[in-house]
Design a protein around this motif. Sequence first.
Motif, PDB file in Angstrom:
ATOM      1  N   GLY A   8       0.731  -1.180  -0.029  1.00 27.37           N
ATOM      2  CA  GLY A   8       0.046   0.023   0.041  1.00 27.37           C
ATOM      3  C   GLY A   8       0.868   1.089  -0.006  1.00 27.37           C
ATOM      4  N   THR A  10       2.475   4.849  -0.882  1.00 27.38           N
ATOM      5  CA  THR A  10       1.567   6.042  -1.316  1.00 27.38           C
ATOM      6  C   THR A  10       2.421   7.261  -1.008  1.00 27.38           C
ATOM      7  N   ARG A  21      -0.779   3.541  -3.589  1.00 24.21           N
ATOM      8  CA  ARG A  21      -1.089   2.439  -2.905  1.00 24.21           C
ATOM      9  C   ARG A  21      -0.829   1.346  -3.967  1.00 24.21           C
ATOM     10  N   GLY A  58       1.653   3.063   3.808  1.00 28.27           N
ATOM     11  CA  GLY A  58       2.134   2.004   3.303  1.00 28.27           C
ATOM     12  C   GLY A  58       3.331   1.470   4.186  1.00 28.27           C
TER      13      GLY A  58
END
Length: 334
Positions: A8, A10, A21, A58
């Motif tokens: 994830g 980002t 993500r 993330g």
Amino acid sequence: MAKVTIKGLTKIYGENTVVNRINLEIPNGMLVSILGPSGCGKTTTLRMIAGFEQPEEGEIYFDEERITDIGVNKRNIGMVFQSYALFPHMTVAQNIAYGLEQRKFSKEKIHEKVQAVLKLVHMEPYADRKPKQLSGGQQQRVALARALVIEPRVLLLDECLSALDKKLRVEMQAELRKILEETGVTTFFVTHDQEEAMTLSDYIVVMNNGLIEQIGTPFEVYERPKNQFVASFLGKANFFKKERHFDNGETDLAEIFAVRPEKITVSKEKNEKSLKVGKVDFITYSGNITTYAIEVEGSQVLAEIQNASANEEIVKGDMVHIGWEQGAQIPLEV
């Protein structure tokens, strides 16, 4: 050496989400190219793995260790930049030894490791030279040696061949692949050069607008691209549409498929492979192949024919039949 897992991840600059993500899991010892157009997020992703940028969201793991919040100097990564970033006042051996000195290795151990990596990159005769006395390819080898001598868990290469001329770049691709196979270090290679990614990689990550469009082996992303972007960015592709026709006269798009130019056949006479007819707009001779640009139903179709079988009788302005095997059609997401 480490397995790298990204969950994830980002990165946002102002109002722009430059990495959105993304998820990746790269096995230990693999060479992965991150490929995409300028501004797609590939270099930002590399910088987050390195620790130069912190993600908004993330996680990043080396093996089972979460390194997302660990500083650059504690991640044990090697990095080679486009500019090589060698110290101009130091010799080749001193440049390579620098990272070991910062880690407080003994002089004997530093000498041993420097000699070993000089041999690995075939730069032993140049140990006492300064960077300005080296060619571009030799400087690239020194930068790689400096990154490898610390035995990094992960190696990051940022457009590191782009400053070389084409002939030397091709030679260095093969040499780089050989060196990395010998060391077995997990490597991320950022490039915008599709041919380079195909040559070097175990896996290719194709990015666009901060997203991962596709992950796969070079064969998979070339022969089975998921969508029109991947098919067009990685090599050349011709796109054809199939429409559905309804009783009320309306139509919609039922299917898009791609056919690579090298899978297209061209003939002046109709044959069992003929599917469409078009007019030759121009012909390009490139030594090993001849490329025909053919206007078909208002669109241009490219066909690349090996010159061993190229038809010299076809000239600009000719009407020709084109075709392809059913298996050459690559279905794409609509």
